[in-house]
Scaffold this motif. Structure first.
Motif, PDB file in Angstrom:
ATOM      1  N   ALA A   1      92.296  21.411  51.215  1.00  0.00           N
ATOM      2  CA  ALA A   1      91.037  20.672  51.188  1.00  0.00           C
ATOM      3  C   ALA A   1      89.874  21.484  51.753  1.00  0.00           C
ATOM      4  O   ALA A   1      88.764  21.469  51.206  1.00  0.00           O
ATOM      5  N   ILE A   2      90.114  22.190  52.857  1.00  0.00           N
ATOM      6  CA  ILE A   2      89.044  22.975  53.477  1.00  0.00           C
ATOM      7  C   ILE A   2      88.525  24.032  52.524  1.00  0.00           C
ATOM      8  O   ILE A   2      87.313  24.252  52.410  1.00  0.00           O
ATOM      9  N   LEU A   3      89.427  24.683  51.804  1.00  0.00           N
ATOM     10  CA  LEU A   3      89.064  25.801  50.932  1.00  0.00           C
ATOM     11  C   LEU A   3      88.879  25.315  49.497  1.00  0.00           C
ATOM     12  O   LEU A   3      89.694  25.548  48.620  1.00  0.00           O
ATOM     13  N   GLY A   4      87.765  24.602  49.295  1.00  0.00           N
ATOM     14  CA  GLY A   4      87.437  24.136  47.958  1.00  0.00           C
ATOM     15  C   GLY A   4      87.052  22.679  47.885  1.00  0.00           C
ATOM     16  O   GLY A   4      86.485  22.237  46.886  1.00  0.00           O
ATOM     17  N   GLY A   5      87.370  21.891  48.928  1.00  0.00           N
ATOM     18  CA  GLY A   5      86.882  20.519  48.998  1.00  0.00           C
ATOM     19  C   GLY A   5      85.452  20.537  49.501  1.00  0.00           C
ATOM     20  O   GLY A   5      84.878  21.599  49.754  1.00  0.00           O
ATOM     21  N   SER A   6      84.836  19.383  49.659  1.00  0.00           N
ATOM     22  CA  SER A   6      83.430  19.372  50.072  1.00  0.00           C
ATOM     23  C   SER A   6      83.281  19.953  51.474  1.00  0.00           C
ATOM     24  O   SER A   6      83.938  19.512  52.412  1.00  0.00           O
ATOM     25  N   PRO A   7      82.412  20.961  51.654  1.00  0.00           N
ATOM     26  CA  PRO A   7      82.292  21.666  52.935  1.00  0.00           C
ATOM     27  C   PRO A   7      81.809  20.771  54.070  1.00  0.00           C
ATOM     28  O   PRO A   7      80.950  19.914  53.887  1.00  0.00           O
ATOM     29  N   GLY A   8      82.365  20.986  55.248  1.00  0.00           N
ATOM     30  CA  GLY A   8      81.908  20.300  56.441  1.00  0.00           C
ATOM     31  C   GLY A   8      82.374  18.872  56.583  1.00  0.00           C
ATOM     32  O   GLY A   8      81.953  18.174  57.513  1.00  0.00           O
ATOM     33  N   ASN A   9      83.252  18.407  55.711  1.00  0.00           N
ATOM     34  CA  ASN A   9      83.666  17.002  55.737  1.00  0.00           C
ATOM     35  C   ASN A   9      85.081  16.794  56.256  1.00  0.00           C
ATOM     36  O   ASN A   9      85.601  15.672  56.218  1.00  0.00           O
ATOM     37  N   PHE A  10      85.721  17.850  56.748  1.00  0.00           N
ATOM     38  CA  PHE A  10      87.088  17.736  57.256  1.00  0.00           C
ATOM     39  C   PHE A  10      87.186  18.137  58.732  1.00  0.00           C
ATOM     40  O   PHE A  10      88.222  17.968  59.353  1.00  0.00           O
ATOM     41  N   GLY A  11      86.118  18.682  59.275  1.00  0.00           N
ATOM     42  CA  GLY A  11      86.099  19.153  60.646  1.00  0.00           C
ATOM     43  C   GLY A  11      85.124  20.309  60.764  1.00  0.00           C
ATOM     44  O   GLY A  11      84.462  20.682  59.790  1.00  0.00           O
ATOM     45  N   ILE A  12      85.041  20.866  61.952  1.00  0.00           N
ATOM     46  CA  ILE A  12      84.095  21.955  62.201  1.00  0.00           C
ATOM     47  C   ILE A  12      84.856  23.263  62.342  1.00  0.00           C
ATOM     48  O   ILE A  12      85.561  23.498  63.326  1.00  0.00           O
ATOM     49  N   ILE A  13      84.742  24.114  61.344  1.00  0.00           N
ATOM     50  CA  ILE A  13      85.402  25.416  61.372  1.00  0.00           C
ATOM     51  C   ILE A  13      84.662  26.335  62.331  1.00  0.00           C
ATOM     52  O   ILE A  13      83.430  26.392  62.327  1.00  0.00           O
ATOM     53  N   THR A  14      85.403  27.055  63.159  1.00  0.00           N
ATOM     54  CA  THR A  14      84.787  27.989  64.107  1.00  0.00           C
ATOM     55  C   THR A  14      85.143  29.444  63.793  1.00  0.00           C
ATOM     56  O   THR A  14      84.296  30.331  63.895  1.00  0.00           O
ATOM     57  N   HIS A  15      86.412  29.704  63.420  1.00  0.00           N
ATOM     58  CA  HIS A  15      86.856  31.075  63.158  1.00  0.00           C
ATOM     59  C   HIS A  15      87.830  31.106  61.980  1.00  0.00           C
ATOM     60  O   HIS A  15      88.479  30.104  61.660  1.00  0.00           O
TER      61      HIS A  15
END
Length: 522
Positions: free
Chosen positions: A191-205
């Motif tokens: 989901a993170i890699l191709g789903g809507s950005p920023g809607n699953f949590g806050i990526i830091t690294h």
């Protein structure tokens, strides 16, 4: 709105001059969209603790949070409005511990934060003889770039930037720090890699697999300049189409044809151009030695890289671009240096509002469909009349072929869509305030003639998240961004799990959360 207590980073409340600057988006003045992107509060976190405090405050006060790293999301979806908060991570993670190289299980890996811009990241990799496929805009940050794929010049030979992710480090809606891999949580990784950005949590690294120059010795590339002429453009697009239509075309080659209207800041794209052009074309310069304003141009980006032992370059691939060429020659360079040559050094193409289009197709018969002639005429209709106060930035790039890494990487655990794409056509029409109708009508004509059952380019409307436009309610047009209902439903289930309270639902351009019993979800 009050600021969040305990946050050590900067905070900007709506209504202040500083807030206006802090909330600026690359696409603030883009084509008309029926939504308000003016957050009540902008927070620039200093560290992870600030992020957790902001999430806690938002959750307690029933406020949504939008996450931006560079602000380049074309329809403004990395922002928000109403009483909501925007978290700006542009400079949060740029310390010495936020990028490092190491080896593991026979792979060379890089751990990097989402706050680094592509230009700086590329330069850092180049010093170490390393490279990755990535986009061309120097100020795009890695956070948004990875979630929308990371399309760029190396698409056929190495795939997408996001194809190289091994670990995602993020903060979830409860403020927990988690690490996600394809093995530990395949649905969330997907989901993170191709789903809507920023809607699953806050990526830091991110931890990324990188490529080494020494494994691809002999690479070469060409960046060639042509004065704009529709006949020249048609010939170059014919070359591109022939390559795109050929399913057996070797994966070692990448090719992009760009068109830029007059007044483009060409030195920002091509710093080394000045001396040669000053000597060969003094008519471009005024008495003070400054450019009078660049005329309309065509630029070709062509590249070859050995992918395995025994690969040999067919030099005719490059010599076919010699005719009509003003500037440029084939350079034998390491891949890490070539990737820097493809980067645009300016933040945006023209300082005007614009109408965005990014089309994809899976056609292998663009030649038979007459697309070369059609797209040349459409481009000429907006580029040639200089008095129309419209300026075009177009990029036409081949991705096709059975051996294209863009295709081969389809089932790698990510959800990036339309991996059968053979060609991407980006047609961005910038305009002054009096020419908005001209720009909109031109793009509408491209939609009507280029897309659909009888379309010159694609028989279906296929969009990518990084090139979003038009309808801002993603759920109403999900089939334009995701190939199957099965994929979209899988993403909805992950959204329900990772964003049960709507904390990461700051606007409607997001995958809808699957409905819980007795409760509807946005």
């Amino acid at each position: 709105m009050a600021t969040v207590q305990g946050v050590s980073g900067k905070q900007y409340v709506r209504g202040t001059e500083a807030h206006t600057t802090a909330s600026w988006q690359y696409a603030t003045s883009t084509h008309k969209i029926d939504h308000d992107m003016n957050p009540a509060l902008v927070i620039q976190p200093k560290d992870k603790n600030d992020i957790k405090l902001a999430l806690k405050y938002a959750k307690e006060n029933n406020i949504a949070v939008a996450i931006r790293t560079g602000g380049h999301q074309y329809s403004g979806a990395s922002s928000t409005g109403g009483k909501n908060i925007q978290l700006d991570l542009e400079r949060t993670f740029q310390g010495p511990d936020d990028r490092m190289v190491f080896s593991k299980d026979g792979e060379t890996l890089v751990r990097i934060s989402v706050s680094w811009p592509l230009g700086a990241f590329n330069a850092w990799l180049t010093k170490r003889g390393l490279f990755l496929p990535h986009g061309q805009c120097t100020e795009v940050r890695l956070g948004g770039h990875v979630q929308t794929g990371g399309y760029g010049q190396l698409g056929r030979s190495f795939g997408l930037f996001g194809d190289h992710v091994r670990i995602v480090e993020m903060i979830d809606h409860n403020g927990n720090e988690i690490s996600v891999t394809k093995d530990t949580d395949p649905d969330l990784f997907f989901a993170i890699l191709g789903g809507s950005p920023g809607n699953f949590g806050i990526i830091t690294h991110l931890t990324l697999k990188v490529h080494r120059d020494r494994d691809h010795v002999g690479s070469r590339g060409l960046k060639a300049l042509y004065w704009y002429n529709p006949k020249v453009l048609k010939r170059l697009v014919d070359i591109l189409v022939k390559m795109s239509d050929d399913p057996g075309f070797p994966p070692n080659y990448d090719l992009c044809v760009s068109v830029l209207s007059s007044s483009f800041k060409l030195f920002d794209l091509w710093p080394e151009l000045d001396g040669q052009m000053r000597e060969d074309h003094p008519e471009v310069y005024g008495e003070n030695g400054m450019p009078l304003g660049w005329p309309r141009t065509i630029i070709v980006y062509a590249q070859w890289v050995p992918l395995k032992d025994g690969d040999i370059c067919d030099n005719s691939f490059f010599t076919q671009f010699d005719r009509d060429k003003l500037f440029g020659w084939v350079e034998h360079k390491a891949m890490s240096k070539l990737t820097g040559d493809w980067i645009f050094r300016n933040v945006r193409e023209f300082e005007y509002p614009y109408v965005k289009r990014a089309y994809t197709t899976n056609s292998t018969n663009l030649q038979g469909q007459g697309w070369s002639e059609w797209v040349t005429k459409r481009i000429d209709a907006i580029v040639r009349p200089e008095a129309n106060r419209c300026w075009l930035s177009a990029q036409l790039q081949a991705y096709g072929g059975k051996q294209s890494r863009f295709h081969i990487n389809k089932d790698n655990g990510t959800s990036y869509s339309w991996r059968d794409t053979t060609m991407v056509a980006v047609l961005d029409c910038f305009h002054n305030k009096d020419a908005e109708t001209t720009a909109i009508d031109w793009e509408r004509g491209n939609d009507q003639e280029g897309i659909g059952p009888q379309g010159k380019f694609s028989q279906e409307d296929r969009r990518v998240l990084w090139g979003s436009y038009g309808d801002f309610n993603l759920d109403s047009v999900w089939d334009k961004y995701y190939e199957t209902e099965e994929k979209y439903n899988r993403l909805k289930e992950v959204r329900k799990r990772m964003d049960p309270d709507g904390l990461f639902t700051p606007n409607t351009f997001c995958v809808k959360r699957a409905e819980s019993p007795g409760r509807a979800s946005l």
